[in-house]
Design a protein around this motif. Structure first.
Motif, PDB file in Angstrom:
ATOM      1  N   ILE A  50      -0.218   5.123   0.708  1.00 17.90           N
ATOM      2  CA  ILE A  50      -1.665   5.971   0.959  1.00 17.90           C
ATOM      3  C   ILE A  50      -1.154   7.192   1.772  1.00 17.90           C
ATOM      4  O   ILE A  50      -0.455   7.125   2.649  1.00 17.90           O
ATOM      5  CB  ILE A  50      -2.570   5.181   1.881  1.00 17.90           C
ATOM      6  N   GLY A  82      -3.980  -4.122   1.075  1.00 16.09           N
ATOM      7  CA  GLY A  82      -3.774  -2.568   0.800  1.00 16.09           C
ATOM      8  C   GLY A  82      -4.213  -2.061   2.140  1.00 16.09           C
ATOM      9  O   GLY A  82      -3.963  -2.851   3.587  1.00 16.09           O
ATOM     10  N   CYS A  83      -4.516  -0.838   2.414  1.00 18.57           N
ATOM     11  CA  CYS A  83      -4.529  -0.175   3.763  1.00 18.57           C
ATOM     12  C   CYS A  83      -5.680   0.859   3.481  1.00 18.57           C
ATOM     13  O   CYS A  83      -5.888   1.452   2.737  1.00 18.57           O
ATOM     14  CB  CYS A  83      -3.289   0.854   4.010  1.00 18.57           C
ATOM     15  N   ASP A  84      -5.986   1.281   4.763  1.00 21.48           N
ATOM     16  CA  ASP A  84      -7.258   2.194   4.749  1.00 21.48           C
ATOM     17  C   ASP A  84      -7.049   3.177   6.230  1.00 21.48           C
ATOM     18  O   ASP A  84      -6.634   2.585   7.251  1.00 21.48           O
ATOM     19  CB  ASP A  84      -8.571   1.475   5.037  1.00 21.48           C
ATOM     20  N   CYS A 117       0.736  -1.215  -0.129  1.00 17.60           N
ATOM     21  CA  CYS A 117       0.066   0.129   0.026  1.00 17.60           C
ATOM     22  C   CYS A 117       0.987   1.216  -0.048  1.00 17.60           C
ATOM     23  O   CYS A 117       2.029   1.391   0.483  1.00 17.60           O
ATOM     24  CB  CYS A 117      -1.007  -0.007   1.135  1.00 17.60           C
TER      25      CYS A 117
END
Length: 489
Positions: free
Chosen positions: A327, A391-393, A325
Motif C-alpha cells: 500500500i 490487507g492493510c488500510d 498488503c
C-alpha cells in the motif's frame, strides 16, 4: 542510517557557536499540553530475546525484532527538563542496561572514530569512553546490549567485541571483555552493517557487500552465505527467524544445525529508478520489523523505494514471498520515501517520511539521488493490517515534521520524537532550525505536547531514535552528543 558530520568547516564552527548560545542546556521546555497519558492499547511486544538486555532498551530499534516500541514510559505530556551531554560525536545507538547505566555508541565528528561512552543515569555525565578501530561509516552504527549489559559491536578490524563497563578504584572503565575475529567471512573492503543475536545465542550479521552470517562467540565458529546484493540497514530476529533487507529484496532466514544461514524465502521489491533525496542508499531505507497481534512475530514489514511514493509491504513471517498488503504511504505529498525503520506493533505500522531530509554525509559509493535535492516536508502515517490478516488500510496521516526516528511507549500509549520547525535545508538544519521534544497520539496522529529544546546542530537528531529508561527518562542521540529529557520534578 544516520552518520557523523563531515570534518571541519567555518560553517560548522559558526553553527556550533550559535547553537550553544541560543539553545543552552538545562532549560525547561514549555509544554503544549499537561494531560496525563493513558495506558497503551497497543502491543504486544515481541518476545524477549534471552541474549539481549530488556526489550525497548537493547538496540537502536528497541529489541531484536526492531519493533520500535518500549515497555517503559516516556517523559509524558507535561513539562520536561533536559540537559545535553556534549561528546563532539553523532550518537545513533543509545541503550540502557539492567543496572540503569546508559551506553552510547557514537562516531566522532572529526576523524569519524567509533567510540563507546558510559553515561551517568542520574545526570547524563560521561563517565568513561573507549575508542574502537574504525571502518566505514556504516561500521560503528548498529550495535546491541547483551544480557550481561555488554555492548556488542564490530570494530574496523572485523572483530566482534563484547564491551563491558566495570568499576575499579571508584572510577568507571570500559573494557573489551571478549573479542571474536570474523576472519575471511567479511571480505577485504567490506564492513558489518547489521548485528543481532538469535534465540540460540548465535550473533547474526550482515555486511554492506551482502554477506549474511552467524558467529558462535563461545567456539569462534563463523558461517556465512553471499547474496550478491548490498545491505545498508540493520537486521532483525525473533524465535527461529532472521530478517535481512538488501537493496533488492527482503530475506527470511533460519540457521542450519552448524549455524549456516538458510534462505527460507526471498521477496523482491520495487527499488525505484534511483536513490531518493532523504535516503542513504538505492533501495529500502527500512530495517525489517517483526510484529503482530498474537505474539508479536506473525508479520514482518519494510517500505520499498517505489516512485513517487514508497509502499508499505507486510508479509506473513511463516508464509512466503507474496505480501498480504502493498500500500502506498505518505501520499499526502507529491513524493515520499523513508530512511527510518517503522514502528510496528499489534496490527499497526507507523511510517515516517524522510524525503528531502539533508543528511550531512553519505555512504561511500552512494549513487546520486534523483532529484538531486528536495524540500523536507516530514509527515507520519499509520497503517493497520485488517483483522483477517488479508490487507492493510491507512488510518491517518499527520503533518508532524519528525527529525528523529519516533518510538512508541506501550506503557503510556504515546509516540515520542524530536520535531523541527524553521529552515530545514542543509544549512538550516544546522543553524537556525528549532528542535522540539514532541509527543504524538498514535490513535489520531495529533501532536499532544511540544517542548522547545534548542537551535542548530547541537540538537539535530539526524533521524536517530531516542531510548526510554525505566524511570521515563528519554535519551536522544544528536549530531554532537546525547540529550537527556525527563519529567519535571
Amino acid at each position: 542510517m544516520p552518520y557523523s558530520l563531515p570534518t571541519g568547516g567555518r560553517l560548522a564552527a559558526l553553527a556550533l557557536s550559535l547553537a550553544v548560545t541560543l539553545g543552552a542546556t538545562g532549560l525547561t521546555g514549555a509544554p503544549a499540553s499537561a494531560a496525563t497519558p493513558a495506558a497503551s492499547a497497543y502491543g504486544p511486544q515481541p518476545p524477549q530475546n534471552p541474549f539481549t538486555a530488556a526489550n525497548g532498551a537493547a538496540t537502536m530499534h528497541g529489541d531484536s525484532a526492531s519493533s520500535g516500541t518500549t515497555a517503559s514510559p516516556g517523559p509524558g505530556t507535561a513539562a520536561v527538563d533536559y540537559s545535553r551531554t556534549a561528546l563532539a560525536s553523532a550518537c545513533p545507538t543509545v541503550v540502557v542496561g539492567g543496572d540503569g547505566y546508559v551506553v552510547a555508541l557514537c562516531t566522532t565528528i572529526f576523524g569519524r572514530t567509533p567510540t563507546v561512552h558510559l553515561l551517568d543515569p542520574a545526570t547524563g555525565a560521561d563517565l568513561a569512553s573507549l575508542a574502537l578501530p574504525k571502518g566505514s561509516l556504516f561500521g560503528g552504527v548498529y550495535a546491541y546490549l547483551d544480557n550481561e549489559d555488554r555492548l556488542v559491536a564490530v570494530d574496523g578490524n572485523h572483530n566482534l567485541l563484547r564491551i563491558g563497563h566495570h568499576r575499579a578504584g571508584g572510577a568507571w572503565t570500559l573494557w573489551v571483555d571478549q573479542s571474536t575475529p570474523l576472519g575471511d567471512a567479511v571480505p577485504a573492503g567490506d564492513d558489518i552493517v547489521g548485528l543481532t543475536p538469535d534465540w540460540d545465542g548465535r550473533v547474526w550479521f550482515a555486511t554492506s557487500g551482502g554477506v549474511i552470517g552467524t558467529v558462535d562467540t563461545g567456539t569462534g565458529a563463523v558461517r556465512s552465505i553471499r547474496t550478491g546484493e548490498g545491505v545498508q540497514n540493520s537486521i532483525s530476529t525473533v524465535p527461529g527467524r532472521t530478517a535481512v533487507a538488501t537493496d533488492h529484496a527482503l530475506y527470511l532466514l533460519s540457521a542450519a544445525p552448524d549455524g549456516t544461514p538458510v534462505v527460507d524465502w526471498r521477496a523482491a521489491y520495487d527499488r525505484g529508478p534511483a536513490r531518493k533525496p532523504g535516503q542513504l542508499s538505492w533501495g529500502t531505507g527500512t530495517t525489517p520489523s517483526f510484529f503482530g497481534p498474537g505474539d508479536g512475530t506473525e508479520y514482518v514489514a519494510i517500505v520499498d523505494n517505489a516512485d513517487p511514493h514508497g509502499n508499505l509491504l507486510v508479509y506473513r513471517a511463516d508464509g512466503g514471498p507474496d505480501p498480504i498488503c502493498r500500500i502506498p504511504v505518505l501520499t499526502q505529498y507529491a513524493r515520499s520515501g523513508t530512511e527510518d525503520a517503522v514502528i510496528a506493533t499489534g496490527r499497526s505500522v507507523f511510517v515516517t517520511n524522510t524525503y528531502g531530509y539533508p543528511y550531512p554525509a553519505l555512504p561511500e559509493g552512494a549513487p546520486a539521488s534523483r532529484p538531486s535535492s528536495a524540500n523536507f516536508d516530514g509527515g507520519l502515517s499509520r497503517i493497520d493490517v485488517n483483522a483477517q490478516g488479508t490487507g492493510c488500510d491507512v488510518v491517518w496521516n499527520s503533518p508532524v515534521k519528525s527529525a528523529a526516528l519516533p518510538r512508541l511507549s506501550l506503557a503510556d500509549g504515546q509516540i515520542y520524537t524530536v520535531s523541527v520547525t524553521g529552515p530545514t535545508g542543509s544549512a538550516g538544519l544546522n543553524t537556525f532550525a528549532q528542535y522540539h521534544h514532541s509527543v504524538i497520539d498514535p490513535a489520531t496522529g495529533a501532536q499532544t505536547a511540544s517542548s522547545f529544546l534548542g537551535i542548530g546542530l547541537v540538537y539535530n537528531p539526524l533521524q536517530m531514535r531516542g531510548t526510554a529508561a525505566p524511570d521515563g527518562t528519554l535519551y536522544q542521540g544528536t549530531e554532537t552528543g546525547v540529550v537527556r529529557i525527563s519529567r519535571r520534578r
